[in-house]
Write a protein that holds these residues in place. Structure first.
Motif, PDB file in Angstrom:
ATOM      1  N   SER A 160       0.807  -1.220   0.000  1.00 47.92           N
ATOM      2  CA  SER A 160       0.000   0.000   0.000  1.00 47.92           C
ATOM      3  C   SER A 160       0.842   1.273   0.000  1.00 47.92           C
ATOM      4  N   HIS A 190     -10.681   4.842   0.643  1.00 49.57           N
ATOM      5  CA  HIS A 190     -11.868   3.991   0.537  1.00 49.57           C
ATOM      6  C   HIS A 190     -12.251   3.772  -0.920  1.00 49.57           C
ATOM      7  N   ILE A 242      -9.515   1.416  -2.655  1.00 46.43           N
ATOM      8  CA  ILE A 242      -9.531  -0.012  -2.336  1.00 46.43           C
ATOM      9  C   ILE A 242     -10.858  -0.673  -2.716  1.00 46.43           C
ATOM     10  N   ALA A 243     -11.908   0.133  -2.893  1.00 44.80           N
ATOM     11  CA  ALA A 243     -13.169  -0.424  -3.380  1.00 44.80           C
ATOM     12  C   ALA A 243     -13.001  -0.913  -4.819  1.00 44.80           C
ATOM     13  N   THR A 302      -9.797  -1.535  -6.232  1.00 47.57           N
ATOM     14  CA  THR A 302      -8.681  -2.488  -6.235  1.00 47.57           C
ATOM     15  C   THR A 302      -8.315  -2.832  -4.807  1.00 47.57           C
ATOM     16  N   PRO A 303      -8.767  -3.983  -4.309  1.00 43.65           N
ATOM     17  CA  PRO A 303      -8.439  -4.381  -2.932  1.00 43.65           C
ATOM     18  C   PRO A 303      -6.933  -4.430  -2.702  1.00 43.65           C
ATOM     19  N   VAL A 304      -6.539  -4.194  -1.485  1.00 46.35           N
ATOM     20  CA  VAL A 304      -5.121  -4.206  -1.107  1.00 46.35           C
ATOM     21  C   VAL A 304      -4.610  -5.646  -1.058  1.00 46.35           C
ATOM     22  N   SER A 305      -3.382  -5.841  -1.484  1.00 45.47           N
ATOM     23  CA  SER A 305      -2.745  -7.157  -1.404  1.00 45.47           C
ATOM     24  C   SER A 305      -1.784  -7.194  -0.226  1.00 45.47           C
ATOM     25  N   LYS A 308      -7.125  -0.538   5.186  1.00 41.31           N
ATOM     26  CA  LYS A 308      -6.226  -1.269   4.288  1.00 41.31           C
ATOM     27  C   LYS A 308      -5.981  -2.698   4.758  1.00 41.31           C
ATOM     28  N   SER A 367      -9.029  -4.728   4.005  1.00 39.83           N
ATOM     29  CA  SER A 367      -9.095  -4.962   2.557  1.00 39.83           C
ATOM     30  C   SER A 367      -8.158  -6.086   2.134  1.00 39.83           C
ATOM     31  N   ALA A 368      -6.991  -6.158   2.791  1.00 40.05           N
ATOM     32  CA  ALA A 368      -5.998  -7.185   2.450  1.00 40.05           C
ATOM     33  C   ALA A 368      -6.300  -8.528   3.095  1.00 40.05           C
TER      34      ALA A 368
END
Length: 211
Positions: free
Chosen positions: A15, A79, A82-83, A85-88, A122, A125-126
């Motif tokens: 991130s 927000h 990540i909506a 592209t979600p966090v890895s 974040k 999201s990950a």
């Protein structure tokens, strides 16, 4: 007993780049000024510390309401990002933390220079399970060293344990040197004798902790 502390952006989750972009965009949207994103030049590389210095350099009144306004815009941008592209996670990070949680001789904490609210967004999201892990953030202090002290205190209610910190920036290394903490670099943004690219090879990572 061993205490293991993790930075978040660039250390546990992928991130760092978009977080920096959203922060700079939020500052510009609220103040009208571009902010220098060479974070290593700031005295305190935390969201609060960077804003304190930015306001001083631009002769902007440094108020709590100004910080809160930038934070609100920043959180909205995070927000939205990540909506789409979600966090890895950094490869193996979640599994490594899960393994540490199983060890009786290890306590864990998170210390981030970012704001608590954005860190939580974040991490969720990950898909990182941070339940029961104490966190300290820029909400608690403008100094990274003080944030680390707060995180340690929240996790360790007794005398200082063997202490290892995982981070990805020069400011992480500097803070660890100041505190006398064992530092393990994640990634290759700075040079350090103890470094990993990710947490995939768990036994190698554990060896840096002394486990």
């Amino acid at each position: 007993m061993n205490h293991v502390m993790f930075d978040i952006d660039g250390t546990l989750i992928e991130s760092y780049d978009f977080d920096s972009e959203c922060f700079a965009e939020a500052v510009k949207a609220v103040t009208g000024y571009e902010i220098d994103t060479n974070w290593s030049r700031y005295t305190h590389v935390t969201d609060t510390g960077i804003l304190n210095q930015f306001f001083q350099e631009k002769n902007i009144e440094n108020t709590q309401s100004a910080h809160e306004h930038i934070k609100r815009v920043f959180l909205s941008k995070i927000h939205t990002r990540i909506a789409k592209t979600p966090v890895s996670e950094i490869v193996g990070a979640a599994a490594f933390i899960a393994r540490l949680k199983e060890l009786d001789n290890v306590s864990i904490s998170l210390a981030t220079g970012g704001w608590y609210e954005s860190a939580l967004l974040k991490l969720v999201s990950a898909g990182m399970d941070i339940s029961d892990i104490p966190i300290a953030s820029a909400n608690d202090h403008y100094s990274r060293i003080e944030i680390m002290k707060i995180a340690e205190k929240r996790a360790v209610k007794e005398a200082r344990l063997s202490f290892t910190y995982f981070g990805d920036g020069s400011w992480d290394l500097n803070a660890c040197n100041a505190l006398g903490v064992n530092f393990v670099l994640v990634g290759d943004r700075v040079k350090h004798s103890q470094s990993i690219m990710n947490f995939e090879k768990q036994d190698e990572v554990l060896a840096y902790i002394g486990l």
